[in-house]
Scaffold this motif. Sequence first.
Motif, PDB file in Angstrom:
ATOM      1  N   MET A   1       0.733  -1.140  -0.369  1.00  0.00           N
ATOM      2  CA  MET A   1       0.278  -0.080  -0.168  1.00  0.00           C
ATOM      3  C   MET A   1       0.649   1.394   0.005  1.00  0.00           C
ATOM      4  SD  MET A   1      -3.258  -1.421   2.045  1.00  0.00           S
ATOM      5  CE  MET A   1      -2.469  -1.384   3.807  1.00  0.00           C
ATOM      6  N   SER A   2       0.312   2.237  -0.671  1.00  0.00           N
ATOM      7  CA  SER A   2       0.784   3.464  -0.757  1.00  0.00           C
ATOM      8  C   SER A   2       0.761   4.771   0.468  1.00  0.00           C
ATOM      9  CB  SER A   2       0.608   3.777  -2.415  1.00  0.00           C
ATOM     10  OG  SER A   2       1.489   4.822  -2.102  1.00  0.00           O
ATOM     11  N   ASP A   3       1.362   5.244   0.214  1.00  0.00           N
ATOM     12  CA  ASP A   3       1.000   6.249   1.621  1.00  0.00           C
ATOM     13  C   ASP A   3       0.850   7.862   0.809  1.00  0.00           C
ATOM     14  OD1 ASP A   3       2.391   4.994   4.021  1.00  0.00           O
ATOM     15  OD2 ASP A   3       4.078   5.952   3.968  1.00  0.00           O
ATOM     16  N   LYS A   4       1.123   8.029  -0.182  1.00  0.00           N
ATOM     17  CA  LYS A   4       0.122   8.332  -1.099  1.00  0.00           C
ATOM     18  C   LYS A   4      -1.104   8.416  -2.211  1.00  0.00           C
ATOM     19  CE  LYS A   4       3.532   8.199  -5.087  1.00  0.00           C
ATOM     20  NZ  LYS A   4       4.463   8.100  -5.827  1.00  0.00           N
ATOM     21  N   PHE A   5      -2.032   7.249  -1.738  1.00  0.00           N
ATOM     22  CA  PHE A   5      -2.890   6.453  -2.014  1.00  0.00           C
ATOM     23  C   PHE A   5      -3.592   7.786  -1.645  1.00  0.00           C
ATOM     24  CE2 PHE A   5      -6.510   5.436  -1.638  1.00  0.00           C
ATOM     25  CZ  PHE A   5      -7.609   4.635  -2.255  1.00  0.00           C
ATOM     26  N   GLN A   6      -4.661   8.410  -2.954  1.00  0.00           N
ATOM     27  CA  GLN A   6      -5.760   9.160  -2.367  1.00  0.00           C
ATOM     28  C   GLN A   6      -6.653   8.810  -3.720  1.00  0.00           C
ATOM     29  OE1 GLN A   6      -5.206  13.237  -3.726  1.00  0.00           O
ATOM     30  NE2 GLN A   6      -3.209  13.279  -3.018  1.00  0.00           N
ATOM     31  N   LEU A   7      -8.743   8.894  -3.188  1.00  0.00           N
ATOM     32  CA  LEU A   7      -9.771   8.267  -3.666  1.00  0.00           C
ATOM     33  C   LEU A   7      -9.114   9.274  -4.910  1.00  0.00           C
ATOM     34  CD1 LEU A   7     -11.308   5.963  -3.470  1.00  0.00           C
ATOM     35  CD2 LEU A   7     -13.358   7.714  -1.685  1.00  0.00           C
ATOM     36  N   HIS A   8     -10.138   8.353  -5.782  1.00  0.00           N
ATOM     37  CA  HIS A   8     -10.432   9.464  -7.123  1.00  0.00           C
ATOM     38  C   HIS A   8     -11.716  10.485  -6.767  1.00  0.00           C
ATOM     39  CE1 HIS A   8     -11.687  10.602 -11.329  1.00  0.00           C
ATOM     40  NE2 HIS A   8     -10.103  10.450 -12.135  1.00  0.00           N
ATOM     41  N   ALA A   9     -11.554  10.942  -7.309  1.00  0.00           N
ATOM     42  CA  ALA A   9     -12.484  12.014  -7.595  1.00  0.00           C
ATOM     43  C   ALA A   9     -13.864  12.724  -7.524  1.00  0.00           C
ATOM     44  CB  ALA A   9     -12.425  13.869  -8.092  1.00  0.00           C
ATOM     45  N   LEU A  10     -13.609  11.380  -8.293  1.00  0.00           N
ATOM     46  CA  LEU A  10     -15.748  10.837  -9.010  1.00  0.00           C
ATOM     47  C   LEU A  10     -15.838   9.872  -8.046  1.00  0.00           C
ATOM     48  CD1 LEU A  10     -14.738   9.810 -12.229  1.00  0.00           C
ATOM     49  CD2 LEU A  10     -16.549  11.592 -11.864  1.00  0.00           C
ATOM     50  N   LEU A  11     -15.164   8.850  -7.884  1.00  0.00           N
ATOM     51  CA  LEU A  11     -15.264   7.873  -6.396  1.00  0.00           C
ATOM     52  C   LEU A  11     -15.771   8.886  -4.608  1.00  0.00           C
ATOM     53  CD1 LEU A  11     -13.214   5.467  -6.251  1.00  0.00           C
ATOM     54  CD2 LEU A  11     -15.219   5.133  -6.771  1.00  0.00           C
ATOM     55  N   LYS A  12     -14.607   9.918  -4.518  1.00  0.00           N
ATOM     56  CA  LYS A  12     -15.726  10.892  -2.923  1.00  0.00           C
ATOM     57  C   LYS A  12     -16.415  11.760  -3.765  1.00  0.00           C
ATOM     58  CE  LYS A  12     -10.744  12.029  -1.887  1.00  0.00           C
ATOM     59  NZ  LYS A  12      -9.919  13.056  -1.968  1.00  0.00           N
ATOM     60  N   ARG A  13     -17.207  12.314  -5.137  1.00  0.00           N
ATOM     61  CA  ARG A  13     -18.431  12.483  -5.360  1.00  0.00           C
ATOM     62  C   ARG A  13     -19.526  11.880  -4.790  1.00  0.00           C
ATOM     63  NH1 ARG A  13     -18.830  13.720 -11.173  1.00  0.00           N
ATOM     64  NH2 ARG A  13     -20.337  11.381 -10.970  1.00  0.00           N
ATOM     65  N   ASN A  87     -14.537   2.290 -17.121  1.00  0.00           N
ATOM     66  CA  ASN A  87     -13.868   2.822 -17.335  1.00  0.00           C
ATOM     67  C   ASN A  87     -14.827   4.130 -17.490  1.00  0.00           C
ATOM     68  OD1 ASN A  87     -14.117   0.487 -19.113  1.00  0.00           O
ATOM     69  ND2 ASN A  87     -16.501   0.035 -19.786  1.00  0.00           N
ATOM     70  N   VAL A  88     -15.206   4.660 -16.788  1.00  0.00           N
ATOM     71  CA  VAL A  88     -15.432   5.871 -16.703  1.00  0.00           C
ATOM     72  C   VAL A  88     -14.869   6.384 -15.368  1.00  0.00           C
ATOM     73  CG1 VAL A  88     -16.950   8.267 -15.745  1.00  0.00           C
ATOM     74  CG2 VAL A  88     -17.512   6.119 -16.673  1.00  0.00           C
ATOM     75  N   VAL A 110     -27.358  -1.994 -13.340  1.00  0.00           N
ATOM     76  CA  VAL A 110     -27.925  -0.461 -12.738  1.00  0.00           C
ATOM     77  C   VAL A 110     -27.155   0.532 -13.020  1.00  0.00           C
ATOM     78  CG1 VAL A 110     -28.214  -1.616 -10.593  1.00  0.00           C
ATOM     79  CG2 VAL A 110     -26.326  -0.727 -11.279  1.00  0.00           C
ATOM     80  N   TRP A 111     -26.151   0.573 -13.932  1.00  0.00           N
ATOM     81  CA  TRP A 111     -25.447   1.703 -14.405  1.00  0.00           C
ATOM     82  C   TRP A 111     -26.050   3.024 -15.714  1.00  0.00           C
ATOM     83  CZ3 TRP A 111     -22.829  -2.315 -12.982  1.00  0.00           C
ATOM     84  CH2 TRP A 111     -21.878  -2.017 -12.235  1.00  0.00           C
ATOM     85  N   GLY A 112     -26.545   3.860 -14.813  1.00  0.00           N
ATOM     86  CA  GLY A 112     -26.451   4.675 -16.250  1.00  0.00           C
ATOM     87  C   GLY A 112     -28.554   4.731 -16.234  1.00  0.00           C
ATOM     88  N   ALA A 113     -28.934   3.584 -15.826  1.00  0.00           N
ATOM     89  CA  ALA A 113     -30.317   3.236 -16.021  1.00  0.00           C
ATOM     90  C   ALA A 113     -31.401   4.197 -15.251  1.00  0.00           C
ATOM     91  CB  ALA A 113     -30.814   1.791 -15.226  1.00  0.00           C
ATOM     92  N   PHE A 114     -31.385   4.631 -14.234  1.00  0.00           N
ATOM     93  CA  PHE A 114     -32.211   5.777 -13.627  1.00  0.00           C
ATOM     94  C   PHE A 114     -31.196   6.803 -12.176  1.00  0.00           C
ATOM     95  CE2 PHE A 114     -35.346   2.489 -13.682  1.00  0.00           C
ATOM     96  CZ  PHE A 114     -36.052   2.865 -13.420  1.00  0.00           C
TER      97      PHE A 114
END
Length: 142
Positions: A1-13, A87-88, A110-114
């Motif tokens: 594991m990395s000390d530099k790891f950051q959660l991607h902005a899309l996942l945070k959102r 993919n996104v 489920v993706w994009g359906a609603f």
Amino acid sequence: MSDKFQLHALLKRDAIELLELPLSTLLLMNDSNYPWFVLVPRVDNIQDIYQLDWQQQQQLLNESSLLSEILMQLFKGTKMNVAALGNVCPQLHVHHIVRFAEDITWPKPVWGAFPMKAYSDEELSLLKGKVLPALEKILTQE
């Protein structure tokens, strides 16, 4: 594991951080249409499972299987959908979605359906009270 790891902005959102497992951070997608959880290995610059080293791959499989089993026990779903698409959002993340024959998109993906339907504070509190104790109980036994 990395000390530099950051959660991607899309996942945070789109998700709520719940718990840290030995390898992964457990997220809850903020979509009350489904019990939808995501495991994100805390390894920097990884897009696909094959890029993890062998031990990390095994740990991810263990965490995924444990999460799947607990979620199906708690929610009594029809089917557990597990997917790592990327993919996104290019950061490796593995979706765990409890599906029901009566959910709004069954049997389709489920993706994009609603549109996502955010949890209310009360719904979120109830869900955390259901899932987190079960996971923590299992994790402390290991």
